[in-house]
Design a protein around this motif. Structure first.
Motif, mmCIF file in Angstrom:
data_model
loop_
_atom_site.group_PDB
_atom_site.id
_atom_site.type_symbol
_atom_site.label_atom_id
_atom_site.label_comp_id
_atom_site.label_asym_id
_atom_site.label_seq_id
_atom_site.Cartn_x
_atom_site.Cartn_y
_atom_site.Cartn_z
ATOM 1 N N TYR A 188 0.783 -1.230 0.000
ATOM 2 C CA TYR A 188 0.000 0.000 0.000
ATOM 3 C C TYR A 188 0.818 1.285 0.000
ATOM 4 O O TYR A 188 0.261 2.359 -0.152
ATOM 5 C CB TYR A 188 -1.027 -0.018 1.135
ATOM 6 C CG TYR A 188 -2.185 -0.914 0.782
ATOM 7 C CD1 TYR A 188 -3.112 -0.505 -0.169
ATOM 8 C CD2 TYR A 188 -2.311 -2.178 1.323
ATOM 9 C CE1 TYR A 188 -4.145 -1.329 -0.554
ATOM 10 C CE2 TYR A 188 -3.349 -3.015 0.941
ATOM 11 C CZ TYR A 188 -4.264 -2.583 0.002
ATOM 12 O OH TYR A 188 -5.283 -3.405 -0.383
ATOM 13 N N PRO A 221 2.797 2.502 -2.338
ATOM 14 C CA PRO A 221 2.582 3.262 -3.576
ATOM 15 C C PRO A 221 1.205 3.923 -3.628
ATOM 16 O O PRO A 221 1.075 5.054 -4.104
ATOM 17 C CB PRO A 221 2.701 2.207 -4.679
ATOM 18 C CG PRO A 221 3.408 1.063 -4.067
ATOM 19 C CD PRO A 221 3.113 1.088 -2.611
ATOM 20 N N ASP A 222 0.182 3.259 -3.109
ATOM 21 C CA ASP A 222 -1.163 3.838 -3.120
ATOM 22 C C ASP A 222 -1.228 5.081 -2.244
ATOM 23 O O ASP A 222 -1.867 6.067 -2.596
ATOM 24 C CB ASP A 222 -2.195 2.812 -2.609
ATOM 25 C CG ASP A 222 -2.500 1.746 -3.644
ATOM 26 O OD1 ASP A 222 -1.619 1.521 -4.496
ATOM 27 O OD2 ASP A 222 -3.582 1.158 -3.602
ATOM 28 N N ARG A 248 0.415 7.923 -3.879
ATOM 29 C CA ARG A 248 -0.443 8.511 -4.903
ATOM 30 C C ARG A 248 -1.502 9.406 -4.256
ATOM 31 O O ARG A 248 -1.760 10.501 -4.724
ATOM 32 C CB ARG A 248 -1.113 7.386 -5.699
ATOM 33 C CG ARG A 248 -1.667 7.831 -7.029
ATOM 34 C CD ARG A 248 -2.475 6.726 -7.644
ATOM 35 N NE ARG A 248 -3.429 6.220 -6.673
ATOM 36 C CZ ARG A 248 -3.942 4.995 -6.698
ATOM 37 N NH1 ARG A 248 -3.588 4.149 -7.624
ATOM 38 N NH2 ARG A 248 -4.827 4.621 -5.789
ATOM 39 N N ASP A 249 -2.075 8.925 -3.139
ATOM 40 C CA ASP A 249 -3.023 9.753 -2.387
ATOM 41 C C ASP A 249 -2.367 11.069 -1.998
ATOM 42 O O ASP A 249 -2.954 12.133 -2.145
ATOM 43 C CB ASP A 249 -3.450 9.050 -1.085
ATOM 44 C CG ASP A 249 -4.540 8.027 -1.333
ATOM 45 O OD1 ASP A 249 -4.945 7.891 -2.489
ATOM 46 O OD2 ASP A 249 -4.959 7.378 -0.358
ATOM 47 N N GLU A 257 0.148 12.637 -3.299
ATOM 48 C CA GLU A 257 0.342 13.510 -4.465
ATOM 49 C C GLU A 257 -0.944 14.237 -4.815
ATOM 50 O O GLU A 257 -0.947 15.441 -5.074
ATOM 51 C CB GLU A 257 0.768 12.685 -5.681
ATOM 52 C CG GLU A 257 2.256 12.510 -5.780
ATOM 53 C CD GLU A 257 2.627 11.600 -6.946
ATOM 54 O OE1 GLU A 257 1.814 11.457 -7.880
ATOM 55 O OE2 GLU A 257 3.723 11.033 -6.894
ATOM 56 N N GLN A 258 -2.045 13.466 -4.826
ATOM 57 C CA GLN A 258 -3.321 14.074 -5.211
ATOM 58 C C GLN A 258 -3.780 15.088 -4.184
ATOM 59 O O GLN A 258 -4.266 16.162 -4.539
ATOM 60 C CB GLN A 258 -4.371 12.985 -5.377
ATOM 61 C CG GLN A 258 -4.117 12.156 -6.618
ATOM 62 C CD GLN A 258 -5.218 11.172 -6.876
ATOM 63 O OE1 GLN A 258 -6.065 10.952 -6.023
ATOM 64 N NE2 GLN A 258 -5.212 10.564 -8.034
ATOM 65 N N ILE A 259 -3.622 14.732 -2.903
ATOM 66 C CA ILE A 259 -4.064 15.650 -1.857
ATOM 67 C C ILE A 259 -3.250 16.932 -1.914
ATOM 68 O O ILE A 259 -3.796 18.035 -1.842
ATOM 69 C CB ILE A 259 -3.943 14.987 -0.474
ATOM 70 C CG1 ILE A 259 -4.969 13.862 -0.347
ATOM 71 C CG2 ILE A 259 -4.135 16.001 0.640
ATOM 72 C CD1 ILE A 259 -4.761 12.975 0.849
#
Lengths: 567, 275
Positions: free
Chosen positions: B166, B168-169, B172-173, B175-177
């Motif tokens: 998890y 990497p997930d 990614r979260d 980065e988006q946040i």
């Protein structure tokens, strides 16, 4: 029935945190080998029913149950969740949350590992299960390399490897694009036929599930079963009109044209549907009455991308994409995973800088503006509202952007209250954000951007994972914003959303722009649809069967009439 | 995409072919031995051996360059700190004093101190290649199985595997946040003053933590649904039986550990002295 595998008798369930029961007096029996769809809007109790079957209730979600429930003759409440999972294999809606393995192979094996299956046998069963859903090539792939459809197939293989008698799918289509969704439905059907297992699908997307036949549809509403009959009978009845479920579009079109739907017409699938000259004539008449006279507004260009090229490291992400969004226009951007949709929004917001090409806002090059400067004009709303909410109280959440920009408290208050009013959130202004529903949280995130008075709003999948009712509310809200002159750009693969609300659809594929035009024209092009993982909607095939040379025209008529009727 | 650091390289070398459990045992015994001994002869021999093994694995410099630089940085800091806080540690240990250069105040460079710090440096040099190798040549999928094999409870062992799954997930979260926060005007760059920046950081971390907790709840429910935690034992898809090479590697490391212990403690002190 002697071969009954699941039986609910006067079953009720109340969650521990709630006053009202979520399931009320449910009586239902499912025979071994049956394929059943449980449909209903959010909050109808369909997921709760599924959780009673797979053991999440009562072992993970606590509450009080009344009445009788038996699975293969045993009461799951007297077993353990592991024992129940030996009878009922579940695929959940969120493929990322349930993909626990580092590779496809490991994930398929997960259930077998937990049961202590020896290595040699495990290898055999994993390979067989992967082959059964056609992912044997991907055994070594990591979840980050997979598409949503491939992840969902991995889940399917995982429960096949366990060889449970009952397969339960809890909203399997929620996070899939239309083409992958159709594929998953096909695989489920194939497996049901080959293995003779009992299949239970919990979904609110009727038409998509009916892409392959089911034996029975159970419609739930407010915790009760309101219909339990074969699909043909259900679709010929009036049940769906009352329920907050969308009936298949081809049937709506026929009804609007004044045709009656009967069980004998086989209304459960657009290709099986028995239509005669009578229906065709009615359709043509309906179309002729309404054709023409539709004038589309012309929009002044507001945001222009001119031959924008961008690569991430050495990987080209976008190549010479040109695009215009007009003032007050609603524009949809579609494309499969990795087509460049999110790269595009990041370029527009200024998080990435293009390698070449220009981005203009009202004719001015904004290439040198920072993210923060662009945020004055362009707002971005993420798919998951929980990724945006950081304050405890709703008021503070919406005020955040203003306070950061140094507005005085007096002005902040005025603007926040105005925005809350527009978004229909005024009654909740003193509420903690965590007490709101998913749809309300979504609205809060939009409000928190709107308060900054942007001219353009970019939304990533604003309706994903929501039922028809909340979809409708959300889109009507966005339509209202559009009518206030805000340009709305939506990243989505919901084809009905495009047809119903957008003035234009742009399709990206492999970092290039593939199509750009009126949604009903773009969605009539087979090649474009395939490369964006979309599917032809049933309206087009109905139009073709009725002999219309311009199916897009027919679709336009339908959308128009549909809107008029619902107002 | 982002800088690759310490990810499994997946080549086919004798080191890669060893099972994860064997590599873990070798790594642990090796590190313990290197930690215990201050015997320069042992350390030199082990260094030589670790370099040979490192060569055998054929991992590329670029795969570990970044981590190596980080380790070297800490290594330098460590060396400086030893001298700053305890400039006469060597003299204390070896019981003699040969001054080389006098710096200022209590800081005098002695031969004993240099020898002591050389030994510390050697310990680093002995452990680092094997640590890097262990991380680069162990398939993450095999890692949890290996931990379980050496006796770690499978629930704890699986947590390691889940973390790898998890990370990497969650990246990614994040980065988006941070993207959406920046678009709202939350500035994380140096243009903002430090206290404000810290405050802004918090407004990114809150949603990240909350969404991660939500994620954990979903994952744990999904895992229970698939029977995790029901049995007292579980099997592992990625486990492999010990082959000859594994027994050989474990045997060798046991022999080395024993030999090093004997040589080190033969004269009653952990510290080998040349003075």
């Amino acid at each position: 029935m002697s071969n009954t595998i699941i039986e609910f008798e006067h079953f009720s369930f109340t969650y521990r945190s709630q006053q009202e029961p979520t399931l009320r007096d449910v009586t239902l029996s499912i025979a071994a080998g049956e394929k059943v769809l449980i449909a209903g809007p959010s909050g109808s109790g369909k997921s709760t029913l599924a959780h009673c079957l797979n053991g999440l209730i009562p072992f993970v979600h606590k509450g009080t149950a009344d009445g009788r429930l038996s699975i293969k003759g045993r009461d799951p409440r007297e077993l353990s969740i592991a024992a129940v999972s030996g009878m009922v294999g579940t695929v959940l809606q969120d493929p990322d949350g349930q993909f626990v393995g580092l590779t496809v192979g490991e994930d398929i094996a997960f259930g077998l590992e937990n049961r202590g299956v020896p290595l040699a046998e495990m290898n055999r069963r994993v390979t067989a299960a992967a082959a059964a859903v056609g992912i044997e090539e991907l055994l070594g792939a990591s979840p980050q390399e997979l598409s949503g459809g491939q992840k969902q197939k991995t889940m399917l293989a995982g429960i096949l490897a366990l060889n449970t008698d009952i397969l339960l799918f809890d909203e399997p289509l929620a996070s899939l694009d239309p083409a992958s969704g159709a594929q998953v439905i096909e695989w489920i059907d194939r497996i049901a036929q080959e293995t003779g297992k009992t299949v239970i699908l919990v979904e609110h997307r009727l038409e998509e599930v009916l892409h392959r036949p089911v034996d029975r549809i159970i419609v739930m509403e407010e915790g009760r079963i309101v219909a339990d009959c074969p699909p043909a009978k259900l679709l010929a009845s009036e049940v769906l009109t009352g329920a907050r479920l969308r009936e298949p579009l081809y049937l709506s079109a026929l009804k609007y044209a004044g045709c009656t739907i009967t069980e004998e017409m086989q209304p459960q699938h657009p290709d099986k549907l028995q239509l005669g000259e009578y229906q065709f004539a009615r359709l043509r008449e309906w179309q002729a009455d309404r054709a023409g006279g539709l004038v589309y507004p012309v929009y002044q260009p507001l945001l222009e991308l001119k031959e924008v090229t961008f690569s991430y490291g050495k990987r080209p992400m976008l190549q010479e994409v040109s695009l215009t969004a007009g003032k007050g226009e609603m524009l949809c951007i579609a494309g499969r995973n990795g087509a460049g949709k999110s790269t595009l929004s990041r370029l527009i917001c200024g998080l990435y800088k293009p390698d070449s090409g220009r981005i203009l806002l009202s004719g001015r090059d904004i290439g040198r503006d920072s993210v923060r400067e662009r945020a004055q004009h362009i707002g971005y709303v993420m798919q998951n509202p929980n990724h945006m909410l950081s304050k405890h109280l709703l008021y503070d959440e919406i005020a955040l952007g203003l306070r950061l920009r140094g507005f005085g408290e007096e002005e902040v208050r005025e603007k926040v209250l105005k925005t809350l009013h527009i978004c229909g959130l005024l009654p909740f202004r003193e509420w903690p954000v965590s007490a709101l529903s998913y749809g309300q949280k979504k609205r809060v995130t939009i409000a928190s951007i709107l308060v900054l008075e942007p001219e353009i709003l970019i939304l990533d999948e604003p309706t994903a994972g929501q039922d028809y009712g909340s979809y409708h509310e959300m889109m009507e809200f966005l339509l209202e914003l559009q009518q206030r002159g805000i340009t709305v750009i939506i990243i989505t693969h919901d084809m009905h959303l495009m047809l119903e609300y957008a003035q234009r659809t742009v399709v990206l594929a492999g970092g290039r722009k593939l199509a750009d035009g009126r949604p009903e024209n773009v969605l009539a092009d087979k090649g474009v649809m395939d490369s964006a993982n979309l599917r032809e909607t049933s309206l087009y095939s109905l139009a073709r069967r009725a002999g219309f040379t311009e199916p897009a025209e027919f679709v336009r008529t339908f959308i128009h009439d549909d809107r008029r009727r619902r107002q | 995409m982002r800088a690759r650091m310490l990810t499994f390289t997946g080549q086919n070398s004798p080191v890669h072919r060893l099972t994860g459990a064997a590599k873990l045992i070798v790594f642990i015994l090796w590190s313990v031995s290197a930690m215990i001994t201050y015997d320069t002869r042992c350390l030199l021999a082990m260094l030589l051996l670790s370099l040979v093994v490192f060569r055998m694995s054929r991992v590329k410099f670029s795969d570990y360059a970044f981590v190596l630089y980080v380790i070297l940085l800490f290594f330098m800091l460590n060396q400086i700190a030893i001298f700053v806080f305890s400039p006469l540690e060597g003299t204390r240990i070896y019981g003699s004093r040969h001054d080389l250069v006098h710096l200022v105040g209590r800081y005098t460079v002695t031969a004993e101190q240099l020898f002591y710090q050389l030994n510390v440096a050697l310990k680093y040099a002995v452990v680092i290649p094997l640590a890097i190798l262990f991380l680069l040549t162990t398939d993450p999928g095999e890692f949890a199985a290996s931990l379980n094999r050496i006796g770690v409870n499978y629930k704890i062992a699986y947590a390691v595997s889940l973390a790898l799954r998890y990370i990497p997930d969650i990246q990614r979260d994040y980065e988006q946040i941070s993207f959406s926060a920046q678009a709202r005007g939350i500035d994380l760059s140096r243009r903002e003053k430090l206290p404000k920046r810290v405050k802004n950081m918090i407004s990114i971390l809150t949603p990240l933590i909350l969404s991660s907790i939500e994620r954990i709840e979903r994952i744990s429910a999904a895992m229970e649904l698939r029977g995790f935690g029901a049995g007292r034992r579980r099997t592992w898809f990625r486990s492999r039986p010990f082959a000859f090479a594994d027994w050989l590697a474990v045997g060798c490391v046991c022999a080395i550990a024993a030999a090093s212990a004997v040589i080190t403690f033969y004269d009653g002190s952990r510290f080998y002295s040349i003075f």
